[in-house]
Every structure is written in structure tokens, then in C-alpha cells.
Design a protein around this motif. Sequence first.
Motif, PDB file in Angstrom:
ATOM      1  N   VAL A   1       0.830  -1.205   0.000  1.00  0.00           N
ATOM      2  CA  VAL A   1       0.000   0.000   0.000  1.00  0.00           C
ATOM      3  C   VAL A   1       0.868   1.260   0.000  1.00  0.00           C
ATOM      4  N   THR A   2       1.901   1.289   0.836  1.00  0.00           N
ATOM      5  CA  THR A   2       2.758   2.488   0.882  1.00  0.00           C
ATOM      6  C   THR A   2       3.483   2.705  -0.436  1.00  0.00           C
ATOM      7  N   ASP A   3       3.988   1.634  -1.048  1.00  0.00           N
ATOM      8  CA  ASP A   3       4.654   1.773  -2.358  1.00  0.00           C
ATOM      9  C   ASP A   3       3.674   2.270  -3.408  1.00  0.00           C
ATOM     10  N   GLY A   4       2.448   1.737  -3.387  1.00  0.00           N
ATOM     11  CA  GLY A   4       1.446   2.152  -4.361  1.00  0.00           C
ATOM     12  C   GLY A   4       1.043   3.605  -4.175  1.00  0.00           C
ATOM     13  N   LEU A   5       0.893   4.019  -2.927  1.00  0.00           N
ATOM     14  CA  LEU A   5       0.529   5.414  -2.651  1.00  0.00           C
ATOM     15  C   LEU A   5       1.624   6.374  -3.108  1.00  0.00           C
TER      16      LEU A   5
ATOM     17  N   CYS B   1       1.523   6.845  -6.737  1.00  0.00           N
ATOM     18  CA  CYS B   1       0.366   7.653  -7.151  1.00  0.00           C
ATOM     19  C   CYS B   1       0.501   9.113  -6.726  1.00  0.00           C
ATOM     20  N   GLY B   2       1.574   9.429  -6.023  1.00  0.00           N
ATOM     21  CA  GLY B   2       1.766  10.785  -5.564  1.00  0.00           C
ATOM     22  C   GLY B   2       1.106  11.101  -4.239  1.00  0.00           C
ATOM     23  N   LYS B   3       0.587  10.076  -3.546  1.00  0.00           N
ATOM     24  CA  LYS B   3      -0.077  10.277  -2.253  1.00  0.00           C
ATOM     25  C   LYS B   3       0.963  10.103  -1.135  1.00  0.00           C
ATOM     26  N   HIS B   4       1.941  10.990  -1.093  1.00  0.00           N
ATOM     27  CA  HIS B   4       3.064  10.825  -0.173  1.00  0.00           C
ATOM     28  C   HIS B   4       2.644  11.015   1.283  1.00  0.00           C
ATOM     29  N   ASP B   5       1.739  11.945   1.547  1.00  0.00           N
ATOM     30  CA  ASP B   5       1.308  12.178   2.924  1.00  0.00           C
ATOM     31  C   ASP B   5       0.606  10.939   3.495  1.00  0.00           C
ATOM     32  N   LEU B   6      -0.276  10.357   2.692  1.00  0.00           N
ATOM     33  CA  LEU B   6      -0.987   9.158   3.140  1.00  0.00           C
ATOM     34  C   LEU B   6      -0.031   7.978   3.294  1.00  0.00           C
ATOM     35  N   ALA B   7       0.950   7.901   2.377  1.00  0.00           N
ATOM     36  CA  ALA B   7       1.942   6.832   2.467  1.00  0.00           C
ATOM     37  C   ALA B   7       2.742   6.951   3.758  1.00  0.00           C
TER      38      ALA B   7
END
Length: 466
Positions: A440-444, A447-453
Motif C-alpha cells: 500500500v505504501t509503495d502504491g501510494l 500515485c503521488g499520495k506521499h502524505d498518506l503513504a
Amino acid sequence: MLVSARLILYRITSAAAITTTNPTTTIAVRCLKTVASPTIADRGRGVSKDDYYATIHHISNIVKRDIYMERTLNKMCMSSIVNSELVYRVLRNCCHCGVESFRFFNWARSNHPQYDPTTVEFEELLMTLARTRHWETMWKVAHQMKSQDLPISPSVVSFIIEHYGKHGLIDQAVELFNRLKNFNCPQTTEIYNSLLYALCEIKNFQGAYALIRRMIRKGCVPDKRTYSVLVNGWCSAGKMKEAQEFLEEMSSKGFNPPVRGRDLLIDGLLNAGYLESAKALVRKMTKEGFVPDVGIFNSLTEAVCKSGEVDFCISLYNDVCRLGLCPDIETYKIMIIAASKVDRIDEAFKILHRSIEDGHRPFPSLYAPILKALCRTGQFDDAFSFFSDMKVKGHPPNRPVYTMLIKMCGRGGRYVEAANYLVEMTEFSLLPMSQSFDMVTDGLKNCGKHDLAQKMEQLDISLRGI
């Protein structure tokens, strides 16, 4: 050198003989001291179950592995705890060690005059010796029982006869059957069935049929196993016609089987691997308006689904339901899994809704296949909606369901939803797998979702205490 080391390991005569370098032996002595009470069965008075079962386990290991078993057991000084319960538990733990169990039993009898063996220990030893094919020793033990006027139960005799049959020793099985009067054991239906099984194992169907005639003559009523043993034997030999004629003849004589003859034939064909013949017979039944037994139907559909013919199973399921079959929870489980695997999602939903109408509350292994099929076909919105519905109407999802859903979300690029399910898992006190967090963290990040990652990484660290 190996023998010497083993002797040192079990030298536990007294606490003075124990060194701190051998913790296993130290524990064994502590356990022996703890359970050394005159009433070992009453473990509620200061004797813990852990100590008791640790002692049983330790003695069992000596019986299984020590070449000089008797000498080691004598050095343990445990006369006060040798009784029927202890001997039985050790014999049961050593059920695959025939000679060793016999030696232990003899040691317990000869070295402890207060120990008086009961039928339970004798019979456990008989089954162990039969299981390990120590036939002569088994007969010696049987004669010891006879000398003490201890009867042998029909279930133990049946066990021995079937093991004779499994090894092709039919003469010995018949001899035991004929000598039962000497051991105060009646020739029950259970024993007749065991001898019938032994005869079928060597394909002696003529003898098996003669045995059934004798059984009826002696007043023993055939039960379900009587029929199933012979039908299975005939079917395994490819003699379906003979099996059918036997069932018809028994029915004409008034000995109707507890289940219908055709169900027995289907079961026999399945056990023998004749899947196509079983399918044809079921199809013939349904065309004539007859419904198979639900257990037989489950066995058939499970076997057919494994062969990949899911469409046949779905069609058959719909037909028998129209004819009045009452599915059980196993039926629903088999059919939902089968329909979901081939993406027959509408059929899977119909079966699930029928199970709910029948009063079953869906459990995870019942709705997880549908959830996976929806994700696999890209119907993620439907999958999420269905999952929410199941959390309300069904049993709470478990860790494997969440793990599967997160994995499927990752495959479909739905990493935000996967992250939400990771958080949801932790709220239900279900620890996610580290691989789920990594995916999930790699996928985020991709996708540019660094804060969520970053939040997912922090959650992973906090959960694992890194």
C-alpha cells in the motif's frame, strides 16, 4: 556415545543428581514431584494440569525413544503415580509404537503391585499392536484379558478385524470372528460390518454376500454401513450392476437401507473414482423426479467442481432445488465458491441470498469468494458496497478477508481504499501483514499520495513497536 548421552538425560533419581546445565531433566523432576500424590486424577487439589501433562509427555518420550526404557523408568521413582489413568494416557500417546507400548505396560504391571490394569488399558494396547501389525503379541494380550475375565468390546474387535483386512489377512480375521465367544464378545452388526469390509478389501464378494445371508439368519439387522461397505466394494471393482441387484434384492426381502439405494450407488461410484457414472446416475434420478440425499449431492458437486465442470454443478443445483432439495450450509459453501471461481457472480449472489432466506447468517468464507470475484472482474464499487453490507448482515470479516481485499485493491490500483481497509483492520484489533503495508505504501507513493503513504508507514511502525 549416543546411548550414554540418552542415559544422562533421563537420570532423574533425585534432585541431587540434577545439574543446572540440563533444564529438560530438571523440569521433569519438578513435574514428578508435583504429581506424586495418591490421587493423581484429582488434579484440582494443588496439582496443576501443566505439570501432570508434562509428566505424561516426558514418560511417553522415554517409552518411544529410550533403548533401556525399563531401567530409566525405574530410576524415576514414580511408584506413587502409576495408575490406570497414567498408563492409559501414555499408551495412547505411544499408539504407533507397538513393542515399546507392550514393554511399558508390562513394566507398569510387574513393578507396581498396586496397579491393577483395567479393560481400557488392555484395549488401547490391543489396538496399538494391531495398528503396528504385532499380531502374536496382540493375541498374548487378548489371552491375558481372558484370564482376568475382562471382555473385549465389539468396537475393538471391529478395529482389529479391519486391520487384518487392510493387510490381506482374511483367514486371521475370520478366525478372530469365530473365536469371539471365548472372549465374551457378541457378534454384533458392527463386527459383521468389519468382516464384510475385510472380505471386500480382497475382492471376495461371494464370501461377503454369504456373510450377509448369515448375518440375517442370526438375527442381526443390516445398517447403513452394511450396505455402503458392499456397494463401495462392488463399485470399486467396476461391478455396478451387481451392486444395484444386491440393493434391489435386499429391498425385496424387507431389509431397506437407511438411505435410498441410488444414493448408496452414487456414493460408491464417487469413492471408486467413477465420476462420469455418478453424474449420469444423478442426472437420471433428476429426470425421473427424484432428489439425491443432500450429503451425497455435496460430495458429488465437490468432486465435479474440482474437475472443473462448474457449469454442470450449477445446472444440477438449480434442478434439484426445483425438485425440493433442502441445501445445508455445506451446499451453499461449495456452490458459492464454485460459481465465484468461474465469475458466475449472479449465480453466486442468488445462492448467497437463498442461504440468507434459509436463516443462515453469512460467514467470511461464504462471502469472501464473491468479494474476490467482483474485484477480479474490476467491479470495485460493487465489491465495496457488498463488503459494507456483509459487515452489517453477516459475521464480522476476519483477517484473511481483509488481507485478500487489500491485495485485490492493490492489483486494481485502488490504493486509497486499501489504506482505508488497513486502518479499519487495526480498529477491529486485527494486525495487518507487513507485506500489506509495504504494497500500500509503495502504491501510494507511486500515485503521488506521499502524505498518506507516510501515515501508513507510521501506523506500521507503531503497531509493530519498531
